[in-house]
Design a protein around this motif. Structure first.
Motif, PDB file in Angstrom:
ATOM      1  N   VAL A 173       1.035  -1.416   0.096  1.00 12.65           N
ATOM      2  CA  VAL A 173      -0.073  -0.111  -0.066  1.00 12.65           C
ATOM      3  C   VAL A 173       0.904   1.100  -0.107  1.00 12.65           C
ATOM      4  O   VAL A 173       1.750   1.431   0.739  1.00 12.65           O
ATOM      5  CB  VAL A 173      -1.072   0.038   1.177  1.00 12.65           C
ATOM      6  CG1 VAL A 173      -1.893   1.246   1.352  1.00 12.65           C
ATOM      7  CG2 VAL A 173      -1.651  -1.219   1.193  1.00 12.65           C
ATOM      8  N   ARG A 174       0.562   2.025  -0.744  1.00 14.56           N
ATOM      9  CA  ARG A 174       1.347   3.452  -1.075  1.00 14.56           C
ATOM     10  C   ARG A 174       0.860   4.466  -0.986  1.00 14.56           C
ATOM     11  O   ARG A 174      -0.553   4.840  -0.799  1.00 14.56           O
ATOM     12  CB  ARG A 174       1.879   3.390  -2.529  1.00 14.56           C
ATOM     13  CG  ARG A 174       2.839   2.186  -2.714  1.00 14.56           C
ATOM     14  CD  ARG A 174       3.231   2.191  -4.376  1.00 14.56           C
ATOM     15  NE  ARG A 174       3.821   0.943  -4.472  1.00 14.56           N
ATOM     16  CZ  ARG A 174       5.195   0.704  -4.305  1.00 14.56           C
ATOM     17  NH1 ARG A 174       6.000   1.865  -3.741  1.00 14.56           N
ATOM     18  NH2 ARG A 174       5.778  -0.492  -4.335  1.00 14.56           N
ATOM     19  N   GLU A 175       1.612   5.622  -0.362  1.00 16.97           N
ATOM     20  CA  GLU A 175       1.058   7.133  -0.378  1.00 16.97           C
ATOM     21  C   GLU A 175       0.777   7.652  -1.804  1.00 16.97           C
ATOM     22  O   GLU A 175       1.124   6.856  -2.830  1.00 16.97           O
ATOM     23  CB  GLU A 175       2.226   7.872   0.287  1.00 16.97           C
ATOM     24  CG  GLU A 175       2.691   7.475   1.674  1.00 16.97           C
ATOM     25  CD  GLU A 175       1.502   7.793   2.859  1.00 16.97           C
ATOM     26  OE1 GLU A 175       0.757   8.430   2.549  1.00 16.97           O
ATOM     27  OE2 GLU A 175       2.050   7.441   3.974  1.00 16.97           O
ATOM     28  N   PRO A 176      -0.212   8.790  -1.731  1.00 16.95           N
ATOM     29  CA  PRO A 176      -0.340   9.080  -3.338  1.00 16.95           C
ATOM     30  C   PRO A 176       0.740   9.335  -3.965  1.00 16.95           C
ATOM     31  O   PRO A 176       0.472   9.102  -5.508  1.00 16.95           O
ATOM     32  CB  PRO A 176      -1.070  10.408  -2.670  1.00 16.95           C
ATOM     33  CG  PRO A 176      -1.756  10.086  -1.383  1.00 16.95           C
ATOM     34  CD  PRO A 176      -0.833   9.384  -0.803  1.00 16.95           C
ATOM     35  N   ASP A 177       2.016   9.664  -3.545  1.00 13.64           N
ATOM     36  CA  ASP A 177       3.027  10.018  -4.390  1.00 13.64           C
ATOM     37  C   ASP A 177       3.856   8.914  -4.643  1.00 13.64           C
ATOM     38  O   ASP A 177       5.079   8.796  -5.144  1.00 13.64           O
ATOM     39  CB  ASP A 177       3.895  11.113  -3.855  1.00 13.64           C
ATOM     40  CG  ASP A 177       4.632  10.929  -2.342  1.00 13.64           C
ATOM     41  OD1 ASP A 177       4.449   9.668  -1.958  1.00 13.64           O
ATOM     42  OD2 ASP A 177       5.141  11.659  -1.696  1.00 13.64           O
ATOM     43  N   GLY A 178       3.326   7.506  -4.267  1.00 19.34           N
ATOM     44  CA  GLY A 178       4.003   6.460  -4.690  1.00 19.34           C
ATOM     45  C   GLY A 178       4.979   5.800  -3.416  1.00 19.34           C
ATOM     46  O   GLY A 178       5.237   4.710  -3.402  1.00 19.34           O
ATOM     47  N   LEU A 179       5.136   6.659  -2.415  1.00 19.28           N
ATOM     48  CA  LEU A 179       6.171   6.039  -1.489  1.00 19.28           C
ATOM     49  C   LEU A 179       5.316   5.123  -0.534  1.00 19.28           C
ATOM     50  O   LEU A 179       4.180   5.016  -0.268  1.00 19.28           O
ATOM     51  CB  LEU A 179       6.377   7.091  -0.273  1.00 19.28           C
ATOM     52  CG  LEU A 179       7.235   6.916   0.953  1.00 19.28           C
ATOM     53  CD1 LEU A 179       8.743   6.302   0.578  1.00 19.28           C
ATOM     54  CD2 LEU A 179       7.272   8.033   2.049  1.00 19.28           C
ATOM     55  N   ALA A 180       5.910   3.998  -0.423  1.00 18.49           N
ATOM     56  CA  ALA A 180       5.492   2.622   0.284  1.00 18.49           C
ATOM     57  C   ALA A 180       5.111   3.114   1.776  1.00 18.49           C
ATOM     58  O   ALA A 180       5.887   3.773   2.307  1.00 18.49           O
ATOM     59  CB  ALA A 180       6.186   1.472   0.182  1.00 18.49           C
ATOM     60  N   MET A 181       4.042   2.898   2.162  1.00 20.49           N
ATOM     61  CA  MET A 181       3.827   3.235   3.575  1.00 20.49           C
ATOM     62  C   MET A 181       4.469   2.250   4.430  1.00 20.49           C
ATOM     63  O   MET A 181       4.840   1.136   4.314  1.00 20.49           O
ATOM     64  CB  MET A 181       2.452   3.025   4.066  1.00 20.49           C
ATOM     65  CG  MET A 181       1.411   3.905   3.407  1.00 20.49           C
ATOM     66  SD  MET A 181      -0.285   3.811   3.734  1.00 20.49           S
ATOM     67  CE  MET A 181      -1.193   5.060   3.056  1.00 20.49           C
ATOM     68  N   SER A 182       5.069   3.054   5.692  1.00 18.50           N
ATOM     69  CA  SER A 182       6.043   2.437   6.486  1.00 18.50           C
ATOM     70  C   SER A 182       5.869   2.955   7.837  1.00 18.50           C
ATOM     71  O   SER A 182       5.860   4.308   7.962  1.00 18.50           O
ATOM     72  CB  SER A 182       7.274   2.279   5.930  1.00 18.50           C
ATOM     73  OG  SER A 182       8.264   1.997   7.059  1.00 18.50           O
TER      74      SER A 182
END
Ligand code: AMP
Length: 285
Positions: A173-182
């Motif tokens: 699952v990613r943030e809107p700008d593509g960064l993988a959530m962590s």
């Protein structure tokens, strides 16, 4: 939602849970990625159990165990909203009594990637997951593809030790700008947070080359590196195009291949990956 701190209580509750039981192990400081796993567990099973345990044995001596973010109250509120049936949150003493000396050590596939960069990490992961499986006794367990090697290690352990548990990998699952959530994204200051999108940009670049027919792993790695190095705040630890079974570097990039990387932005270590498919995608349909 039951909140449980001891192994004895967890075992007792387990007998009363409706079956099948889906299980999501976490280290807390939950985000939408974790909640996606919980929703999957709830959707496919009669009960969903989540564990919150910052497992000391999977952190190296120089790593962030002490300052790993924790917010139990917020986590419990989120899990309640996701209709979790039970939360198991033991203390370190409960999980690792002073006389405990047994470890689960998955060999070979832990020699590469995260295993090479973080000695002892997967021994800690496999041991705590085996213990949690024995305590919770789930029918199915849900893990994020974000930690692709962890999924493989847990699947290997379950097969090798004949555990009667189905291990299910859930897309990143990613943030809107593509960064993988962590959970670790909280460590990033605004400038670093912006720079952290470089991992997603590097994956997208590989995706583009792969779609155009590039099958040379060295060239794919080189292009990934070029994108990552264009970001001054990023320090690359590794880039890899690996065989999904052995995690050894591939000679020819093939569908199923695991493209992965570890990158430091400031003091924060970020990982991301994607699987090469005939029509690969980084975001769900
Ligand atoms: P952690 O709390 O970091 O140990 O993660 C607990 C579980 O959530 C692991 O199976 C992770 O792979 C999974 N997870 C963490 N981040 C994500 C994400 N962005 N998308 C999907 N799953 C994730």
């Amino acid at each position: 939602m039951k909140v449980i701190q001891t192994i004895a209580e967890m075992r007792k509750l387990r007998q009363r849970l409706l079956e099948p039981v889906g299980f999501v192990p976490t280290m807390g400081y939950l985000h939408e990625g974790h909640l996606t796993l919980v929703r999957k567990a709830k959707e496919k099973n009669a009960s969903a159990v989540v564990s919150i345990f910052v497992n000391p044995t999977q952190f190296g001596p120089q790593e962030d165990f002490e300052k790993y973010p924790r917010d139990t109250e917020r986590d419990l509120a989120m899990l309640k909203t996701a209709k979790t049936d039970a939360v198991f949150m033991p203390s370190a003493e409960e999980m690792y009594p002073a006389n405990s000396v047994t470890w689960v050590d998955v060999k070979k596939i832990t020699e590469h990637l995260e295993g090479a960069a973080r000695p002892g990490h997967f021994r800690g992961v496999a041991t705590v997951v085996a213990k949690l499986f024995n305590i919770v006794q789930p029918d199915r367990a849900y893990f994020g593809q974000k930690d692709a090697q962890q999924v493989l290690v847990v699947k290997r352990m379950v097969a090798d030790l004949n555990m009667n548990i189905e291990v299910i990998a859930v897309p990143t699952v990613r943030e809107p700008d593509g960064l993988a959530m962590s959970s670790r994204n909280i460590y990033l200051n605004p400038e670093q947070r912006k720079a952290a999108t470089v991992l997603y940009r590097a994956l997208n670049h590989v995706l583009e080359l792969w779609s155009e027919g590039e099958r040379n792993p060295a060239r794919l790695r080189r292009h990934m590196l070029d994108v990552l190095r264009s970001e001054p705040l990023a320090v690359v630890e590794y880039v890899s195009v690996a065989d999904p079974e052995t995690l050894e570097e591939m000679e020819t990039a093939k569908p199923g291949g695991l493209v992965s990387m570890a990158v430091r932005v400031g003091k924060t270590r970020l990982i991301d990956n994607m699987v090469l498919e005939l029509k690969p995608r980084l975001l769900p349909d």
